[in-house]
Write a protein that holds these residues in place. Structure first.
Motif, PDB file in Angstrom:
ATOM      1  N   THR A 258       9.920 -10.388  -1.852  1.00 40.23           N
ATOM      2  CA  THR A 258       8.645 -10.919  -2.317  1.00 40.23           C
ATOM      3  C   THR A 258       8.855 -11.736  -3.593  1.00 40.23           C
ATOM      4  OG1 THR A 258       8.210  -9.061  -3.768  1.00 40.23           O
ATOM      5  CG2 THR A 258       7.516  -8.833  -1.475  1.00 40.23           C
ATOM      6  N   LEU A 260       8.447 -10.769  -6.370  1.00 41.05           N
ATOM      7  CA  LEU A 260       8.976  -9.896  -7.416  1.00 41.05           C
ATOM      8  C   LEU A 260      10.434 -10.186  -7.748  1.00 41.05           C
ATOM      9  CD1 LEU A 260       7.509  -6.362  -6.751  1.00 41.05           C
ATOM     10  CD2 LEU A 260       7.038  -7.895  -8.649  1.00 41.05           C
ATOM     11  N   PHE A 263      10.768 -12.056 -10.861  1.00 42.97           N
ATOM     12  CA  PHE A 263      10.244 -11.185 -11.891  1.00 42.97           C
ATOM     13  C   PHE A 263      11.315 -10.195 -12.347  1.00 42.97           C
ATOM     14  CE2 PHE A 263       6.252 -10.191 -13.794  1.00 42.97           C
ATOM     15  CZ  PHE A 263       6.291  -8.851 -14.130  1.00 42.97           C
ATOM     16  N   PHE A 264      11.886  -9.499 -11.377  1.00 43.06           N
ATOM     17  CA  PHE A 264      12.914  -8.497 -11.679  1.00 43.06           C
ATOM     18  C   PHE A 264      14.107  -9.125 -12.381  1.00 43.06           C
ATOM     19  CE2 PHE A 264      10.774  -5.044 -10.205  1.00 43.06           C
ATOM     20  CZ  PHE A 264      10.663  -4.867  -8.840  1.00 43.06           C
ATOM     21  N   LEU A 396       7.591 -12.257 -22.092  1.00 43.79           N
ATOM     22  CA  LEU A 396       6.209 -12.009 -21.677  1.00 43.79           C
ATOM     23  C   LEU A 396       5.485 -13.321 -21.408  1.00 43.79           C
ATOM     24  CD1 LEU A 396       4.688  -9.122 -23.808  1.00 43.79           C
ATOM     25  CD2 LEU A 396       4.508  -9.442 -21.354  1.00 43.79           C
ATOM     26  N   LEU A 399       6.577 -14.547 -18.038  1.00 43.63           N
ATOM     27  CA  LEU A 399       6.086 -13.719 -16.942  1.00 43.63           C
ATOM     28  C   LEU A 399       4.585 -13.881 -16.734  1.00 43.63           C
ATOM     29  CD1 LEU A 399       8.043 -10.379 -17.497  1.00 43.63           C
ATOM     30  CD2 LEU A 399       8.534 -12.186 -15.874  1.00 43.63           C
TER      31      LEU A 399
ATOM     32  N   ARG B 369       2.245  -3.992  -3.864  1.00 46.02           N
ATOM     33  CA  ARG B 369       3.462  -3.653  -4.613  1.00 46.02           C
ATOM     34  C   ARG B 369       3.740  -4.714  -5.662  1.00 46.02           C
ATOM     35  NH1 ARG B 369       9.220  -4.231  -4.096  1.00 46.02           N
ATOM     36  NH2 ARG B 369       9.085  -5.478  -2.197  1.00 46.02           N
ATOM     37  N   VAL B 370       3.629  -5.976  -5.243  1.00 48.15           N
ATOM     38  CA  VAL B 370       3.867  -7.065  -6.184  1.00 48.15           C
ATOM     39  C   VAL B 370       2.900  -6.949  -7.363  1.00 48.15           C
ATOM     40  CG1 VAL B 370       3.722  -9.550  -6.529  1.00 48.15           C
ATOM     41  CG2 VAL B 370       4.837  -8.668  -4.497  1.00 48.15           C
ATOM     42  N   PHE B 373       3.643  -3.735  -9.656  1.00 47.74           N
ATOM     43  CA  PHE B 373       4.825  -3.851 -10.509  1.00 47.74           C
ATOM     44  C   PHE B 373       4.599  -4.885 -11.605  1.00 47.74           C
ATOM     45  CE2 PHE B 373       8.474  -1.311  -9.278  1.00 47.74           C
ATOM     46  CZ  PHE B 373       8.015  -0.718  -8.125  1.00 47.74           C
ATOM     47  N   ARG B 374       3.979  -6.002 -11.217  1.00 49.06           N
ATOM     48  CA  ARG B 374       3.724  -7.044 -12.218  1.00 49.06           C
ATOM     49  C   ARG B 374       2.874  -6.505 -13.352  1.00 49.06           C
ATOM     50  NH1 ARG B 374       2.661 -12.121  -9.029  1.00 49.06           N
ATOM     51  NH2 ARG B 374       4.599 -13.237  -9.422  1.00 49.06           N
ATOM     52  N   ILE B 377       4.696  -3.645 -15.386  1.00 52.89           N
ATOM     53  CA  ILE B 377       5.826  -4.100 -16.207  1.00 52.89           C
ATOM     54  C   ILE B 377       5.330  -4.923 -17.386  1.00 52.89           C
ATOM     55  CG2 ILE B 377       7.874  -5.581 -16.235  1.00 52.89           C
ATOM     56  CD1 ILE B 377       8.639  -4.424 -13.560  1.00 52.89           C
ATOM     57  N   ILE B 378       4.317  -5.745 -17.151  1.00 54.56           N
ATOM     58  CA  ILE B 378       3.781  -6.518 -18.272  1.00 54.56           C
ATOM     59  C   ILE B 378       3.177  -5.590 -19.322  1.00 54.56           C
ATOM     60  CG2 ILE B 378       1.924  -8.120 -18.914  1.00 54.56           C
ATOM     61  CD1 ILE B 378       2.716  -9.834 -16.574  1.00 54.56           C
TER      62      ILE B 378
END
Lengths: 403, 406
Positions: A258, A260, A263-264, A396, A399, B369-370, B373-374, B377-378
């Motif tokens: 995905t 993510l 992101f990861f 941050l 993101l 899930r996306v 987690f986003r 984590i933020i």
């Protein structure tokens, strides 16, 4: 890559390092390992030495010394009656790699359970740690020699000159079992003496105050030193965890189907960097705080030893007085008693005079060293916190912008 | 326990942030689990939680309804939902784990920090469980869910052993066993399923690893906090015995700084735990549910295969009877053929349906899930930012004190 580790434990004020202009000495110590395997470390310290003083045969030379030879030099000062009135610079600690060796072994055992990248990373970390411990050990030995060189009387000591100049092995064997046992009993007796001495109130206010102060101070520095070590160890463990988290996030980033994945990867990169900073924080705390406390633990012990020696001299003097009175009363061996009493009196007064100056200098050194290190500690903590903050905020920003 | 109260606020605060994000979109329902209360004494005691639902959805009879539920009620709800929906390929969010050790301490009446933390951890987990459940469009409309949220009296869930997380896991594992015992391995005509299964397998491995590392971090940070507090006290003592006035003061200030930093570490460990560690734990359990759903599909396929085999046998039997001149048995055979033809058709329809459901469920799951987690984590990075900002404040205040040593 060394990033400030070159500074070494500079927990002494400028005056003590023998590097100021007014000192005719410049000593630096490097090291070499022989044989160069981790399992069988055998330290040789190369002492480089420059001097403009006339009592040395050459201006500039170097010798190779082992740790035992440093200890021999220190012990020769302690055993020398002439130096009873001085704070003998504490001996450098023995090179200790047990903890690192253990970690390396554990790493080897756990090799199968981690990825190649992780293993390489952890190995590099351990190697950096080894290097840091080497540098610290070397610096401790250097500091010892510099302190001796800085002392107006000790620097003239014959053994010190032999240590620096005689370019053959000094053949100083380490103490055998019997001698170590003797030392142990000597220390026990000293402590018992110490109790005696501590019990008797000193006529001299200055020494009475110093006694009370040093007894308490030494114990508290000991406690603070142990607690700071524990704190720093936890810090290192937390940094290690963040290292593993960063690696796993990286794997997740490469595998995820995905959005993510990006992101990861970004967060993994961030943690890699912040983890390095956290490790630096722990290392700097070790250098500026833990090492400072450890050093003053040893110095305060040396100062206590001075007080004990003065106390013994005082006891000897008082006993000599009593003996003289008895001799006069019996009118027997009066001259001998008088001579003994005079000798004890002179010895006691000499020790008292130099001890007073030594203890005043000790305070000056201590205050200067704490000031320097606390300021540097605060500055480094600030630097690292700001570094961390900047990394976190910039990540941050990226993101949040992506959503 | 003023120390812990501070933590408690911090926990709620962190979790509420998570809560807000969850409910900010078109989803018009808010659920909170709060006010744990101990009922009864000794080994028969249990905790009761307040479940408050605020919603504008019409399926609910009121805007706001508050009920009291105990842990086994949640397990009961999950068990019902799992038995109704899992075999259709719906990913039913798993209930929180049972904990004998944790609960025993609470029952026995130990009001210490660890049992208070345990209750808070459980309360938070129950809240997340309900939120995930109602996020599922089909589950939200389920009468059992509505009854759970609205009805003041709920029939006691019986035999909670079967309803425990372990019990459900057993059910899931039975499906997996059935799959393993399949004589004919499923010929996966749809690469999507094979690919997805592999992806979830990989994700499972990595999330477990990450979870373990984060748990280790939480542990070390707590340790760091304790050791920092201990050092602070020691530094204060050292400052007291130092006879140089300015240095003595600076050491006392250092002790104060370290004390504040100890609190920072504690708060950070809280964030580590409640934001990241619990999220990872939830997802490890969720992925078990996802894998279970894939296994259900295989079980459905196996059933379909078995039906086809049966049908073939019946046809062969009928063919044999054609020449045997036993008209009764022949009729019976023909009936049986029709019966199994029906079963085969049903099996194929079931298989198609579950495959369709799973595709949809996985799509929804991945989207969630996306987002999860986003968001988390933020939030977590923001907590790290806050910690560093405080650190800077404390050390900036200390620096002039250190410089003032003369």
């Amino acid at each position: 890559q060394q990033e400030g580790l070159d500074d070494g434990p500079d927990f002494l004020s400028e005056e003590d390092r023998g590097v100021s202009f007014f000192f005719p000495f410049l000593i630096s110590v490097l090291f070499c390992l022989c044989p160069p395997t981790v399992d069988d470390l055998c330290f040789f310290f190369c002492v480089f030495f420059q001097s403009t003083l006339p009592n040395f045969k050459q201006n500039e030379f170097s010798v190779v010394r082992q740790h035992e030879e440093f200890i021999w030099l220190h012990d020769s000062f302690v055993e020398n009656e002439e130096y009873a009135g001085y704070i003998i610079p504490p001996a450098p600690p023995k090179p200790d790699f047990d903890a690192s060796r253990e970690k390396l072994q554990k790493l080897g055992e756990g090799e199968g359970s981690m990825t190649k990248e992780e293993f390489t990373k952890m190995k590099q970390e351990l190697e950096a740690e080894y290097l840091a411990i080497f540098k610290k050990t070397v610096a401790m030995h250097e500091v010892f020699l510099c302190r001796v060189a800085a002392h107006p009387v000790l620097r003239k000591d014959l053994n010190f000159h032999v240590f620096l100049e005689y370019n053959q092995d000094l053949s100083v064997r380490g103490k055998n079992k019997k001698e170590k046992l003797e030392d142990f009993f000597k220390n026990v007796v000293k402590s018992a003496d110490g109790v005696l001495v501590a019990g008797v109130k000193d006529v001299d206010d200055f020494f009475e105050h110093e006694k009370t102060f040093l007894l308490e101070y030494h114990n508290r520095v000991k406690d603070a030193s142990a607690k700071s070590d524990r704190m720093i160890r936890s810090h290192k463990s937390a940094a290690d965890d963040i290292n593993r988290i960063a690696s796993t996030l990286y794997t997740l980033g490469t595998q995820d189907s995905t959005d993510l994945c990006k992101f990861f990867l970004k967060v993994s990169e961030l943690f890699e960097k912040t983890r390095k900073i956290e490790a630096r924080v722990a290392a700097d705390e070790d250098l500026k705080l833990a090492d400072l406390l450890k050093y003053y633990l040893r110095e305060s012990q040396a100062a206590k030893d001075l007080l004990y020696r003065r106390g013994r001299a005082l006891a000897d003097y008082e006993n000599a007085n009593k003996a003289l009175d008895k001799a006069r009363a019996k009118n027997k061996d009066v001259l001998q008693a008088e001579t003994t009493q005079q000798v004890c009196c002179q010895k006691f007064e000499k020790i008292s005079e130099s001890a007073k100056q030594e203890l005043i200098d000790f305070k000056t050194r201590r205050v200067a060293a704490f000031r320097k290190n606390l300021v540097e500690l605060a500055e480094l903590e600030l630097k690292h916190a700001k570094g961390n903050l900047q990394l976190l905020q910039s990540c941050l920003g990226v993101l949040k912008g992506d959503t | 326990m003023p120390h812990f109260r501070q933590n408690r606020l911090c926990l709620r605060e962190y979790f509420n942030m998570f809560n807000e994000e969850e409910n900010r979109d078109t989803f018009d329902i808010q659920i909170s689990v709060s006010d744990p209360e101990k009922v009864g004494d000794g080994m028969n005691a249990y905790m009761v939680y307040k479940v408050l639902t605020k919603t504008s959805l019409s399926i609910f009879s009121r805007d706001e309804v508050c009920v009291k539920r105990r842990f086994s009620d949640f397990l009961g709800l999950h068990s019902k939902l799992a038995s109704k929906y899992m075999h259709m390929g719906y990913i039913v969010p798993p209930a929180p784990e049972k904990s004998i050790v944790g609960m025993t301490k609470v029952k026995v009446g130990k009001e210490d920090l660890s049992s208070v933390e345990f209750v808070e951890k459980r309360r938070s987990a129950l809240e997340r469980y309900l939120l995930r459940t109602v996020k599922h469009p089909a589950l939200l409309k389920d009468p059992d869910v509505l009854q759970f949220l609205e009805s003041s009296e709920l029939p006691r869930a019986v035999s909670t052993q079967a309803l425990s997380g372990a019990g459900i896991l057993r059910m899931v594992n039975k499906a997996a066993d059935a799959v393993n015992k399949m004589t004919i391995k499923m010929n996966e005509s749809d690469a999507w399923f094979e690919e997805k299964q592999q992806q979830f397998e990989n994700l499972d491995v990595q999330l477990r690893k990450l979870h373990a590392s984060v748990e280790s971090l939480v542990c070390h940070r707590k340790e760091l906090s304790v050791n920092t507090a201990s050092f602070a006290k020691s530094a204060a003592m050292l400052g007291n015995s130092e006879d140089h006035t300015a240095l003595s003061r600076a050491l006392s200030q250092l002790a104060e700084v370290e004390e504040k930093i100890d609190q920072l570490h504690q708060d950070q460990a809280c964030a580590d735990f409640y934001l990241i560690s619990e999220l990872l734990g939830d997802y490890v359990r969720l992925i078990t549910a996802v894998k279970g759903v894939f296994d259900q599909r295989m079980k459905t396929w196996a059933k379909c295969q078995d039906a086809q085999v049966m049908l073939q046998r019946k046809r062969e039997a009928e063919a044999k009877l054609q020449h045997a001149n036993k008209p009764d048995k022949l009729q019976q055979a023909k009936d049986e053929i029709r019966e199994w033809e029906g079963k085969v058709q049903q099996g194929e329809r079931d298989f198609e349906q579950i495959s369709k459901n799973i595709r949809r469920e996985v799509g929804r799951f991945e989207k969630d899930r996306v987002k999860d987690f986003r968001v988390v984590i933020i939030k977590y990075l923001e907590s790290l930012v806050h910690t560093q900002q405080q650190m800077i404040k404390y050390w900036e205040a200390f620096l002039p004190e250190a410089k003032a040593i003369a």
